[in-house]
Design a protein around this motif. Structure first.
Motif, short mmCIF file in Angstrom:
data_model
loop_
_atom_site.label_atom_id
_atom_site.label_comp_id
_atom_site.label_asym_id
_atom_site.label_seq_id
_atom_site.Cartn_x
_atom_site.Cartn_y
_atom_site.Cartn_z
N LYS A 14 -19.24 103.08 -72.89
CA LYS A 14 -18.01 102.28 -72.93
C LYS A 14 -18.32 100.82 -73.25
N GLN A 15 -19.38 100.29 -72.63
CA GLN A 15 -19.77 98.91 -72.89
C GLN A 15 -20.19 98.74 -74.35
N LYS A 16 -20.92 99.72 -74.88
CA LYS A 16 -21.35 99.67 -76.27
C LYS A 16 -20.14 99.66 -77.20
N ALA A 17 -19.17 100.51 -76.93
CA ALA A 17 -17.97 100.57 -77.77
C ALA A 17 -17.22 99.24 -77.73
N LEU A 18 -17.12 98.64 -76.55
CA LEU A 18 -16.45 97.35 -76.42
C LEU A 18 -17.18 96.28 -77.21
N LEU A 19 -18.50 96.24 -77.10
CA LEU A 19 -19.29 95.24 -77.81
C LEU A 19 -19.22 95.44 -79.32
N GLU A 20 -19.20 96.70 -79.76
CA GLU A 20 -19.07 96.96 -81.19
C GLU A 20 -17.72 96.48 -81.71
N ARG A 21 -16.68 96.68 -80.91
CA ARG A 21 -15.35 96.20 -81.31
C ARG A 21 -15.32 94.68 -81.37
N GLN A 22 -15.92 94.02 -80.38
CA GLN A 22 -15.96 92.57 -80.37
C GLN A 22 -16.75 92.04 -81.58
N ALA A 23 -17.84 92.71 -81.93
CA ALA A 23 -18.63 92.30 -83.10
C ALA A 23 -17.82 92.47 -84.38
N TYR A 24 -17.07 93.55 -84.47
CA TYR A 24 -16.22 93.79 -85.63
C TYR A 24 -15.17 92.69 -85.77
N ILE A 25 -14.53 92.35 -84.67
CA ILE A 25 -13.50 91.31 -84.68
C ILE A 25 -14.12 89.96 -85.05
N ALA A 26 -15.27 89.66 -84.49
CA ALA A 26 -15.95 88.39 -84.79
C ALA A 26 -16.30 88.31 -86.28
N ASP A 27 -16.74 89.43 -86.84
CA ASP A 27 -17.07 89.46 -88.26
C ASP A 27 -15.83 89.21 -89.11
N LYS A 28 -14.73 89.82 -88.75
CA LYS A 28 -13.48 89.62 -89.49
C LYS A 28 -13.01 88.17 -89.38
N LYS A 29 -13.16 87.58 -88.19
CA LYS A 29 -12.78 86.17 -88.01
C LYS A 29 -13.64 85.26 -88.89
N ALA A 30 -14.93 85.54 -88.97
CA ALA A 30 -15.83 84.73 -89.79
C ALA A 30 -15.42 84.80 -91.26
#
Length: 67
Positions: A14-30
């Motif tokens: 679950k933590q991995k999935a959350l972190l992957e989602r946060q990384a995806y969002i951060a990439d899109k923001k960049a």
């Protein structure tokens, strides 16, 4: 003991999935912010990004040496 490990694995998944989602969002923001800077630079004919060929200040050069 096996049940504890299985519960820990589920928690880590679950933590991995959350972190992957946060990384995806951060990439899109960049990507979005980069696009916005490109638009602002072209619309207003100004340089927003720092020039890579610019001379470093003495303070920033000293800080890099510490690293």
């Amino acid at each position: 003991r096996i049940m504890e490990l299985e519960a820990e694995v589920k928690l880590l998944e679950k933590q991995k999935a959350l972190l992957e989602r946060q990384a995806y969002i951060a990439d899109k923001k960049a990507i979005f912010f980069d696009m916005m800077i490109n638009i602002a630079e072209s619309e207003y004919q100004i340089d927003i990004r720092k020039n890579s060929a610019s001379v470093q200040s003495a303070t920033s050069a000293e800080e890099k040496k510490k690293l």
